[in-house]
Design an enzyme around this catalytic site. Structure first.
Site, mmCIF file in Angstrom:
data_model
loop_
_atom_site.group_PDB
_atom_site.id
_atom_site.type_symbol
_atom_site.label_atom_id
_atom_site.label_comp_id
_atom_site.label_asym_id
_atom_site.label_seq_id
_atom_site.Cartn_x
_atom_site.Cartn_y
_atom_site.Cartn_z
ATOM 1 N N TYR A 117 35.614 44.528 23.543
ATOM 2 C CA TYR A 117 36.939 44.131 24.032
ATOM 3 C C TYR A 117 36.748 43.452 25.377
ATOM 4 O O TYR A 117 36.041 43.967 26.250
ATOM 5 C CB TYR A 117 37.817 45.381 24.190
ATOM 6 C CG TYR A 117 39.191 45.112 24.745
ATOM 7 C CD1 TYR A 117 40.178 44.516 23.972
ATOM 8 C CD2 TYR A 117 39.514 45.480 26.051
ATOM 9 C CE1 TYR A 117 41.452 44.276 24.489
ATOM 10 C CE2 TYR A 117 40.780 45.251 26.570
ATOM 11 C CZ TYR A 117 41.738 44.645 25.783
ATOM 12 O OH TYR A 117 42.997 44.422 26.295
ATOM 13 N N ASP A 154 30.154 41.072 30.004
ATOM 14 C CA ASP A 154 31.431 41.588 30.485
ATOM 15 C C ASP A 154 31.149 42.976 31.054
ATOM 16 O O ASP A 154 30.996 43.940 30.302
ATOM 17 C CB ASP A 154 32.419 41.638 29.314
ATOM 18 C CG ASP A 154 33.735 42.300 29.702
ATOM 19 O OD1 ASP A 154 33.806 42.888 30.795
ATOM 20 O OD2 ASP A 154 34.672 42.245 28.885
ATOM 21 N N LYS A 174 38.026 46.259 37.766
ATOM 22 C CA LYS A 174 38.159 47.695 38.038
ATOM 23 C C LYS A 174 37.720 48.098 39.446
ATOM 24 O O LYS A 174 38.497 48.007 40.375
ATOM 25 C CB LYS A 174 37.375 48.511 37.004
ATOM 26 C CG LYS A 174 37.600 48.053 35.549
ATOM 27 C CD LYS A 174 38.635 48.861 34.832
ATOM 28 C CE LYS A 174 38.676 48.524 33.359
ATOM 29 N NZ LYS A 174 39.800 49.023 32.656
HETATM 30 N N1 HOZ Z 1 42.534 48.618 27.547
HETATM 31 C C1 HOZ Z 1 42.371 49.504 28.642
HETATM 32 C C2 HOZ Z 1 41.228 50.434 28.472
HETATM 33 N N2 HOZ Z 1 40.110 49.954 27.754
HETATM 34 C C3 HOZ Z 1 43.608 50.309 28.847
HETATM 35 C C4 HOZ Z 1 44.232 49.966 30.119
HETATM 36 C C5 HOZ Z 1 45.492 50.765 30.437
HETATM 37 O O1 HOZ Z 1 46.210 51.158 29.530
HETATM 38 O O2 HOZ Z 1 45.740 50.971 31.598
#
Ligand code: HOZ
Length: 424
Positions: A141, A236, A264
């Protein structure tokens, strides 16, 4: 208002009541709690509950929530204003730190999220190579970028939409999706399309389909294939950057990508992303080069101040051995209870990252991850949450350790997690 009341209210105005799908708890059931405050390793909910937090705001809280050093850096920066829309000194400091810490980084451009970082890195790879096709791996992802929401992990997978609606098929056709850890598939793909492929993009340790460490030699193989075919290799490291080592997975594995997306932790809890890489490639970005990329809030002084203080703490404290010890304490304890009870559980772990697959088989790719028992995860999650331990609210997300988790927090957490496993 209680969480349940807030959620009802939120649903009237926000799709699904949340601003990011996994937060809706749909795959684990129940009503999501609303967080009132977060300090150290704990979340306090609007219902007055205290939870030991293993999501750590999906990674940024490496030193725990509301760390005094980061808070004070933001407070100091705040005295000078919230956003300038001009260059500022904090972004220079940030760029220097990233260039020092991330092995492939010779130049860096800040963005506002990891999604923007991967999107821009892909555009840069296409602009630099003058090729259109890209390769990604099933289950990786890279944020909600059109070209990359194909067989994607995280919320897309959690909700059964690994190929999102709204992506033009002509665009999706340019994305070749391969199985992770499969060198034969890579070789076959490059034998066919090698001179049309701009880049391979991957999470070096996929962490949005549960955690999947790469097989020995896989990353090196990708590096060699890219070199042979004139394609770029993009890591990534939005999750792994500063979470598995100060230099990310590339430092741990000794394989350098051409470009790297970050996010992050470099915001210390404020919204930030970045992409970095070889000077020659990064100089293709506007205003030096023809690849356009921009952002009003990019390099925002508050976010930069928070991120710089987080990165400096990493350099001072080198917290990874300790984070690894704590993660190991948790996964070893939970695994041994599962074993005693005859429950098949895989617990992959790298430094501060770990996940739980209810599966007989070692999970090496997306296909195997999908065979995990998500019903068991749901029960495990609920048992833990009821006992005050917050794990990732999806069988396909991962957990995060922080420096703020004390041994006493971990003992309490392990007791709750072990009971939850025993009750499955
Ligand atoms: N897609 C994010 C974790 N892999 C989630 C982010 C969120 O919901 O804050």
């Amino acid at each position: 208002m209680k969480s349940s009341e807030l959620f009802e209210e939120a649903k009237k105005y926000i799709p699904g009541g949340v601003n990011s799908p996994v937060r809706a708890f749909r795959s684990v059931g129940g009503v999501p709690f609303f967080t009132k405050s977060a300090h150290g390793a704990k979340l306090i909910t609007e219902d007055g509950r205290e939870l030991i937090d293993f999501v750590c705001t999906w990674g940024p809280a490496l030193f725990g929530h509301d760390h005094p050093t980061i808070r004070s850096a933001v407070e100091t920066a705040l005295k000078n204003g919230t956003s300038f829309g001009t260059p500022n000194m904090h972004e220079v400091e940030m760029a220097k730190l990233i260039n020092k810490m991330i092995p492939c980084a010779e130049m860096v451009r800040m963005t506002n999220s990891g999604t923007e970082a991967t999107m821009s890195a892909i555009r840069l790879a296409r602009g630099y190579t003058k090729r259109d096709k890209i390769v990604k791996f099933a289950g990786c992802y890279h944020g909600h970028v059109d070209s990359l929401l194909v067989k994607a992990g995280s919320g897309a997978l959690t909700f059964g939409n690994p190929d999102s609606a709204g992506i033009p098929s002509d665009l999706a056709k340019l994305t070749i999706v391969l199985p992770f850890n499969d060198t034969v598939a890579i070789d076959e793909c490059f034998a066919k399309y090698g001179d049309e492929i701009a880049c391979i993009i991957l999470e070096p340790y996929p962490a949005n389909v549960g955690l999947i460490p790469p097989n020995k030699g896989f990353l090196k193989h990708l590096r060699d294939v890219c070199d042979k075919n004139g394609s770029l290799l993009i890591f990534d490291e939005v999750i792994t950057g500063f979470r598995v080592a100060s230099g990310g997975a590339q430092a741990r594995e000794g394989v350098l990508p051409d470009l790297c997306a970050l996010g992050k932790i470099i915001g210390g809890g404020l919204p930030v992303g970045a992409f970095c890489g070889k000077r020659e490639i990064m100089e293709y970005i506007a205003p030096l080069g023809p690849v356009y990329q921009a952002g009003t809030l990019s390099g925002n002084p508050l976010a930069m101040a928070a991120g710089v203080s987080a990165l400096k703490m990493i350099l001072e404290e080198n917290p990874y051995a300790e984070l690894e010890r704590k993660s190991k304490f948790v996964v070893d304890a939970v695994s041994s209870v599962a074993k005693e009870k005859g429950i098949a559980l895989q617990t992959p772990m790298v430094a501060s990252l770990f996940s739980f697959f209810f599966n007989e088989r070692k999970v090496e790719n997306y296909e195997i991850a999908l065979t995990s028992n998500t019903e068991l995860y749901k029960k495990f999650f609920k048992g833990c949450l009821d006992a005050g331990v917050y794990l990732a609210p999806s069988a396909f997300e991962i957990c995060f350790m922080s420096s703020a988790h004390t041994d006493s927090d971990l003992e309490k957490a392990v007791e709750a997690m072990s009971k939850s496993i025993a009750n499955l």
